[in-house]
Design a protein around this motif. Structure first.
Motif, PDB file in Angstrom:
ATOM      1  N   LYS A   3       0.921  -1.067  -0.093  1.00 30.49           N
ATOM      2  CA  LYS A   3       0.127   0.261  -0.231  1.00 30.49           C
ATOM      3  C   LYS A   3       0.869   1.323  -0.089  1.00 30.49           C
ATOM      4  CE  LYS A   3      -4.044   1.766   2.379  1.00 30.49           C
ATOM      5  NZ  LYS A   3      -4.813   1.913   3.704  1.00 30.49           N
ATOM      6  N   LEU A   4       0.345   2.436  -0.789  1.00 30.85           N
ATOM      7  CA  LEU A   4       1.288   3.461  -0.833  1.00 30.85           C
ATOM      8  C   LEU A   4       1.230   4.152   0.617  1.00 30.85           C
ATOM      9  CD1 LEU A   4       0.117   5.113  -4.176  1.00 30.85           C
ATOM     10  CD2 LEU A   4       2.360   4.044  -3.670  1.00 30.85           C
ATOM     11  N   ALA A   5       2.402   4.932   0.772  1.00 29.60           N
ATOM     12  CA  ALA A   5       2.543   5.500   2.120  1.00 29.60           C
ATOM     13  C   ALA A   5       1.678   6.433   2.210  1.00 29.60           C
ATOM     14  CB  ALA A   5       4.013   6.193   2.311  1.00 29.60           C
ATOM     15  N   ILE A   6       1.397   7.169   1.142  1.00 33.87           N
ATOM     16  CA  ILE A   6       0.525   8.410   1.030  1.00 33.87           C
ATOM     17  C   ILE A   6      -1.060   7.892   1.333  1.00 33.87           C
ATOM     18  CG2 ILE A   6      -0.335   8.418  -1.390  1.00 33.87           C
ATOM     19  CD1 ILE A   6       0.122  11.603  -1.480  1.00 33.87           C
ATOM     20  N   GLU A   7      -1.285   6.842   1.480  1.00 31.17           N
ATOM     21  CA  GLU A   7      -2.671   6.153   1.662  1.00 31.17           C
ATOM     22  C   GLU A   7      -2.524   5.356   2.825  1.00 31.17           C
ATOM     23  OE1 GLU A   7      -3.231   3.909  -1.836  1.00 31.17           O
ATOM     24  OE2 GLU A   7      -3.715   5.533  -3.126  1.00 31.17           O
ATOM     25  N   GLY A   8      -1.533   5.648   3.766  1.00 28.02           N
ATOM     26  CA  GLY A   8      -1.409   4.899   5.245  1.00 28.02           C
ATOM     27  C   GLY A   8      -0.226   3.677   5.008  1.00 28.02           C
ATOM     28  N   GLY A   9       0.327   3.400   3.939  1.00 30.45           N
ATOM     29  CA  GLY A   9       1.272   2.280   3.983  1.00 30.45           C
ATOM     30  C   GLY A   9       2.586   2.621   4.725  1.00 30.45           C
ATOM     31  N   THR A  10       3.306   1.621   4.518  1.00 31.61           N
ATOM     32  CA  THR A  10       4.603   1.730   5.098  1.00 31.61           C
ATOM     33  C   THR A  10       5.501   2.443   4.162  1.00 31.61           C
ATOM     34  OG1 THR A  10       4.482  -0.231   6.705  1.00 31.61           O
ATOM     35  CG2 THR A  10       6.706   0.590   6.064  1.00 31.61           C
ATOM     36  N   PRO A  11       6.145   3.360   4.587  1.00 35.18           N
ATOM     37  CA  PRO A  11       7.115   4.175   3.368  1.00 35.18           C
ATOM     38  C   PRO A  11       8.341   3.085   2.810  1.00 35.18           C
ATOM     39  CG  PRO A  11       6.800   5.550   5.160  1.00 35.18           C
ATOM     40  CD  PRO A  11       6.142   4.336   5.488  1.00 35.18           C
ATOM     41  N   ALA A  12       8.669   3.262   1.614  1.00 30.54           N
ATOM     42  CA  ALA A  12       9.792   2.609   1.173  1.00 30.54           C
ATOM     43  C   ALA A  12      11.120   2.742   1.855  1.00 30.54           C
ATOM     44  CB  ALA A  12       9.837   2.771  -0.502  1.00 30.54           C
ATOM     45  N   ARG A  13      11.380   3.846   2.272  1.00 31.78           N
ATOM     46  CA  ARG A  13      12.378   4.388   3.025  1.00 31.78           C
ATOM     47  C   ARG A  13      11.924   4.840   4.592  1.00 31.78           C
ATOM     48  NH1 ARG A  13      17.317   5.239   1.024  1.00 31.78           N
ATOM     49  NH2 ARG A  13      17.502   6.959   2.535  1.00 31.78           N
ATOM     50  N   SER A  14      12.959   4.415   5.555  1.00 32.98           N
ATOM     51  CA  SER A  14      12.551   5.053   6.837  1.00 32.98           C
ATOM     52  C   SER A  14      12.964   6.530   6.934  1.00 32.98           C
ATOM     53  CB  SER A  14      13.251   4.049   7.847  1.00 32.98           C
ATOM     54  OG  SER A  14      14.582   4.082   7.392  1.00 32.98           O
ATOM     55  N   LYS A  15      13.780   6.955   6.081  1.00 32.90           N
ATOM     56  CA  LYS A  15      14.113   8.403   6.170  1.00 32.90           C
ATOM     57  C   LYS A  15      14.577   8.924   4.806  1.00 32.90           C
ATOM     58  CE  LYS A  15      19.021   6.959   6.726  1.00 32.90           C
ATOM     59  NZ  LYS A  15      20.396   7.171   7.410  1.00 32.90           N
TER      60      LYS A  15
END
Length: 427
Positions: A3-15
């Motif tokens: 799931k996309l981070a912009i939609e509440g998913g986990t970002p591909a990178r932590s920083k």
């Protein structure tokens, strides 16, 4: 895909990705030591001092040797390098200079500061000046072409140089964003009549500010040397200059590089090969894998794909402005900030340029009574208007690790696949 981070998913990178300052992120003890040597020697001025370190001279000599160009002059900024280059060419009131529609405002601004008027040439899918469009904007008042390899991508110089030879006009290479770029084995900045370099904070190597001018022409170099130093020509023997001031001096300005700047850029120059090699390696890995996964993905074209670009930014051309906005928003949420250039607008849309306003009386030099008046319209460079807001740039830092590269590939794939699913891009 996750799931996309912009939609509440986990970002591909932590920083977030490393900051987009290639030279600055590799600054270290070397730059500090040489700058300190200049300062502790109480000798920051390049031309005379108690204990000269000749840092600016060492930088000029190193650039000259590596780029195989006999004359290099350190100046105070990239803008200064453009102004000094144009003044060396004798460009001034009543002249026009062709400028690419996709460039930072300093490029046309420097033309205006030389009392000339910029005319804008459209771009192609390299995001650089389109040589095929030059004839459309040329007239008898044009004295030079400024080419700008945008974000590490070389300009297609052969047709530009052929056009300039036919018209008997100069070619200025504005290498501000692309120090180290090559075209058919030759360094950018050494192919045209004169080259202009920048060492500002965003640039490939940096001292915060600084610039340089390079040329093969001694007479042109002497004019640059004089203009950057109040009309003086110091250290003539260093360059083989024998012209007497009484006959050749003219009024100039002060664009002299300090030896503190020279010291920092000299050490940065030594690091340029490693900076470029690292960026190219990461750029190629990311581009190759994305092209394999998404064959329809469009990248900006490189006029010299076998060794020209420096890999500082990966340009992805999306099908629409809407898709690009959503792509950039989603990439930011994944901690992989991508961006469009210059608010998505051509350089001539900068308010001061578009409305031809200056600080001088009657908006000098725009008030010159050209036979063919210079008029700017919003739609005069249609390819630039189309491509600039559709091109997302992913900055490639020289400090990326293999893990960074892998995360960028996975995160970009996740975002691009989502655009596919939303039918904003098509297979």
């Amino acid at each position: 895909m996750n799931k996309l981070a912009i939609e509440g998913g986990t970002p591909a990178r932590s920083k977030p990705l490393p900051p987009n300052y290639p030279g600055a992120v590799v600054m270290g003890q070397e730059e500090a030591d040489f700058a300190s040597k200049v300062i502790l020697g109480q000798s920051p001025f390049r031309y005379y001092s108690p204990n000269p370190q000749r840092a600016a001279e060492q930088l000029e000599d190193a650039m000259s040797a590596e780029m195989n160009v006999p004359y290099v002059l350190g100046v105070t900024s990239g803008t200064a390098s453009l102004i000094v280059a144009m003044k060396a060419l004798g460009i001034g009131y009543g002249d026009k200079v062709i400028v690419p529609a996709n460039t930072f405002l300093a490029t046309p601004g420097a033309v205006v500061c030389c009392n000339a008027v910029p005319v804008f040439c459209d771009i192609d899918d390299s995001l650089n000046l389109d040589p095929a469009a030059l004839e459309q904007v040329y007239d008898e008042d044009v004295k030079a072409i400024i080419v700008v390899p945008i974000l590490g991508n070389p300009v297609d110089m052969d047709p530009v140089m052929e056009f300039a030879r036919r018209k008997n006009i100069a070619v200025i290479e504005d290498i501000a964003q692309s120090c180290g770029v090559k075209y058919k084995g030759r360094y950018g900045g050494t192919i045209g009549t004169i080259g202009a370099f920048s060492f500002q904070m965003n640039k490939i190597i940096t001292a915060g500010e600084g610039g340089a001018v390079a040329t093969h022409d001694l007479k042109l170099f002497e004019r640059a040397l004089r203009y950057h130093d109040q009309g003086l020509a110091r250290h003539k023997a260093r360059y083989g200059i024998d012209s007497p001031d009484e006959e050749f001096a003219f009024v100039g300005q002060n664009y002299r590089m300090s030896d503190i700047t020279g010291a920092v850029v000299f050490e940065q120059w030594k690091k340029l090969p490693d900076i470029v090699a690292s960026m190219r390696r990461s750029h190629e890995a990311i581009r190759s894998e994305l092209a394999s996964r998404f064959p329809e993905m469009q990248f900006r074209r490189c006029p010299d794909p076998d060794g020209g670009h420096i890999g500082s930014n990966l340009g992805i051309i999306l099908p629409s402005k809407e898709a690009t906005v959503k792509f950039n928003q989603a990439m930011a949420a994944e901690n992989m900030g991508t961006y469009i250039l210059y608010a998505g607008l051509p350089a001539y849309r900068t308010p001061a340029i578009f409305h031809q306003r200056t600080s001088d009386k009657d908006n000098f030099p725009f008030n010159y009574p050209f036979k063919n008046p210079v008029v700017y319209t919003e739609d005069m460079c249609p390819v630039a208007i189309d491509l600039i807001p559709r091109t997302a740039f992913l900055p490639i830092a020289p400090t990326l690790t293999e893990q960074d590269v892998e995360e960028i590939i996975e995160g970009t794939s996740k975002v691009y696949q989502a655009l596919r699913d939303q039918q904003l891009v098509r297979q």
